[in-house]
Write an enzyme that holds these catalytic residues in place. Structure first.
Site, PDB file in Angstrom:
ATOM      1  N   GLU A  83       0.833  -1.200   0.000  1.00 46.83           N
ATOM      2  CA  GLU A  83       0.000   0.000   0.000  1.00 46.83           C
ATOM      3  C   GLU A  83       0.869   1.251   0.000  1.00 46.83           C
ATOM      4  OE1 GLU A  83      -3.840   1.645   2.448  1.00 46.83           O
ATOM      5  OE2 GLU A  83      -1.947   1.489   3.530  1.00 46.83           O
ATOM      6  N   TRP A 105      -8.372  -2.453  -0.138  1.00 49.04           N
ATOM      7  CA  TRP A 105      -9.159  -1.379  -0.747  1.00 49.04           C
ATOM      8  C   TRP A 105     -10.291  -1.914  -1.624  1.00 49.04           C
ATOM      9  CZ3 TRP A 105      -9.097   3.919  -0.213  1.00 49.04           C
ATOM     10  CH2 TRP A 105      -8.063   4.458   0.554  1.00 49.04           C
ATOM     11  N   TYR A 154      -5.248   9.203  -1.665  1.00 49.57           N
ATOM     12  CA  TYR A 154      -3.906   9.525  -1.155  1.00 49.57           C
ATOM     13  C   TYR A 154      -2.819   9.708  -2.216  1.00 49.57           C
ATOM     14  CZ  TYR A 154      -5.816   8.007   3.370  1.00 49.57           C
ATOM     15  OH  TYR A 154      -6.573   7.873   4.504  1.00 49.57           O
ATOM     16  N   ARG A 187       8.167  23.706   7.315  1.00 55.06           N
ATOM     17  CA  ARG A 187       7.127  23.568   6.287  1.00 55.06           C
ATOM     18  C   ARG A 187       7.252  22.259   5.511  1.00 55.06           C
ATOM     19  NH1 ARG A 187       7.484  29.788   3.837  1.00 55.06           N
ATOM     20  NH2 ARG A 187       7.207  30.841   5.858  1.00 55.06           N
ATOM     21  N   CYS A 206      -8.235   9.348   6.007  1.00 52.34           N
ATOM     22  CA  CYS A 206      -8.230   9.284   7.471  1.00 52.34           C
ATOM     23  C   CYS A 206      -6.920   9.838   8.014  1.00 52.34           C
ATOM     24  CB  CYS A 206      -8.433   7.846   7.946  1.00 52.34           C
ATOM     25  SG  CYS A 206     -10.059   7.168   7.555  1.00 52.34           S
ATOM     26  N   ARG A 226      -7.320  11.952  11.437  1.00 54.39           N
ATOM     27  CA  ARG A 226      -8.596  12.498  11.900  1.00 54.39           C
ATOM     28  C   ARG A 226      -9.513  11.419  12.458  1.00 54.39           C
ATOM     29  NH1 ARG A 226     -12.879  11.070   8.818  1.00 54.39           N
ATOM     30  NH2 ARG A 226     -12.362  10.201   6.790  1.00 54.39           N
ATOM     31  N   SER A 227      -9.434  10.209  11.892  1.00 53.20           N
ATOM     32  CA  SER A 227     -10.321   9.115  12.270  1.00 53.20           C
ATOM     33  C   SER A 227      -9.495   7.847  12.357  1.00 53.20           C
ATOM     34  CB  SER A 227     -11.439   8.950  11.235  1.00 53.20           C
ATOM     35  OG  SER A 227     -12.267   7.848  11.545  1.00 53.20           O
ATOM     36  N   ASP A 229      -9.582   3.784  13.313  1.00 49.19           N
ATOM     37  CA  ASP A 229     -10.128   2.475  13.651  1.00 49.19           C
ATOM     38  C   ASP A 229      -9.030   1.773  14.455  1.00 49.19           C
ATOM     39  OD1 ASP A 229     -10.850  -0.205  13.728  1.00 49.19           O
ATOM     40  OD2 ASP A 229     -11.293  -0.371  11.591  1.00 49.19           O
TER      41      ASP A 229
END
Length: 324
Positions: A83, A105, A154, A187, A206, A226-227, A229
């Protein structure tokens, strides 16, 4: 008894009192599972499964301690590596993954295709037909859509972030260039969260943003997710970004520092709680070592055979359903 430990060709002797579990930085992950179980709030979610979670958590992994691959259950490392290579190639079609036996996926791609069929008034196909067509690189009845496409997820955002003038930004190449030319820059960032395109992606990202940091000859990376599992996804994410840090450090002539994992909505799906109890009953084992082919000098030249994991002795995998 004394033991000698080698990480990335550096060796030192550990004293008799050394306990291998003291070195297992993955205990942080188990502590997170316990935190969610004791402090978590039950909420609904997009999938309808329901979650128990907390908001805001951080873990830090010193990559000199070993490769942070979970030992209390076996992690699908083949999937992690393929991945990541897929992301770095800027690819957004599942063909490469399916060709290499990685199906993480598949469900998102199939769901996305069915959504497009409804939107365009096209009759869908069954899942097996869809996956075969994706492997064959077939154009679908939906105009402009090739079977297996996920839209601008992504890999596209990492390598081809679109600009208003029609050109693109290769964020990964830009980050590597900054590490080499201006390592003290604040940056050195890569973002997958393109506000203008996020609603059209098969799955909004995510792990949305990561930043590199160079100090004292070491490269560190912080990810904001952000999320999360926590049972199925987070061990995978830790391994993926730790590996990316090792790879980037090598091609930039640096030693690996820390991987810092900052989590937003940090949850367990309600149908994973029994599996969590099973995992928490297991004692962590010593971390493995990840070795990279030292001949690779470009981040985009790595191939699956350039990675060798040594000393991985995990507990057996624990199966759990994925929610979509």
């Amino acid at each position: 008894r004394q033991r000698q430990m080698c990480i990335r060709d550096r060796c030192w002797t550990m004293p008799e009192s050394w306990n291998s579990n003291d070195c297992d930085v993955m205990k942080q992950y188990l502590d997170l599972l316990r935190r969610i179980k004791t402090e978590g709030v039950v909420r609904g979610d997009r999938t309808g499964t329901g979650t128990k979670g907390v908001f805001g958590h951080q873990m830090r992994f010193d990559l000199a301690e070993g490769f942070p691959l979970l030992t209390t259950k076996k992690v699908f490392l083949k999937g992690v590596i393929h991945e990541l290579l897929w992301f770095l190639a800027g690819d957004t079609n599942i063909k490469y993954l399916v060709d290499n036996g990685v199906h993480i996926w598949d469900n998102d791609a199939f769901r996305y295709y069915n959504e497009l069929c409804v939107r365009h008034g096209v009759l869908p196909v069954d899942r097996d037909t869809f996956l075969r067509a994706a492997q064959e690189g077939v154009e679908s009845p939906v105009e402009g859509y090739k079977f297996g496409d996920l839209n601008h997820v992504y890999g596209y955002q990492w390598r081809s972030w679109p600009k208003p003038d029609g050109t693109v930004v290769d964020q990964i190449a830009q980050a590597v260039g900054l590490i080499r030319s201006n390592p003290e820059s604040r940056r050195i960032l890569v973002s997958a969260w393109n506000v203008a395109e996020v609603e059209d992606m098969a799955l909004p990202p995510c792990h949305v943003l990561f930043q590199f940091y160079v100090a004292e000859g070491k490269l560190s990376c912080q990810l904001y997710q952000r999320s999360a599992d926590t049972f199925l996804g987070v061990p995978f994410n830790i391994a993926s970004y730790a590996l990316l840090t090792l790879m980037t450090a090598q091609v930039c002539g640096l030693q690996p520092g820390e991987f810092v994992h900052t989590l937003g909505d940090t949850h367990l799906y309600l149908n994973h709680l029994e599996q969590v109890d099973e995992q928490l009953a297991r004692e962590p084992r010593p971390l493995p070592v990840m070795r990279l082919n030292p001949a690779v000098k470009s981040l985009f030249d790595f191939r699956y055979g350039d990675f060798t994991l040594e000393g991985y002795d995990p507990w057996p995998a624990i199966k759990a359903p994925m929610s979509f």
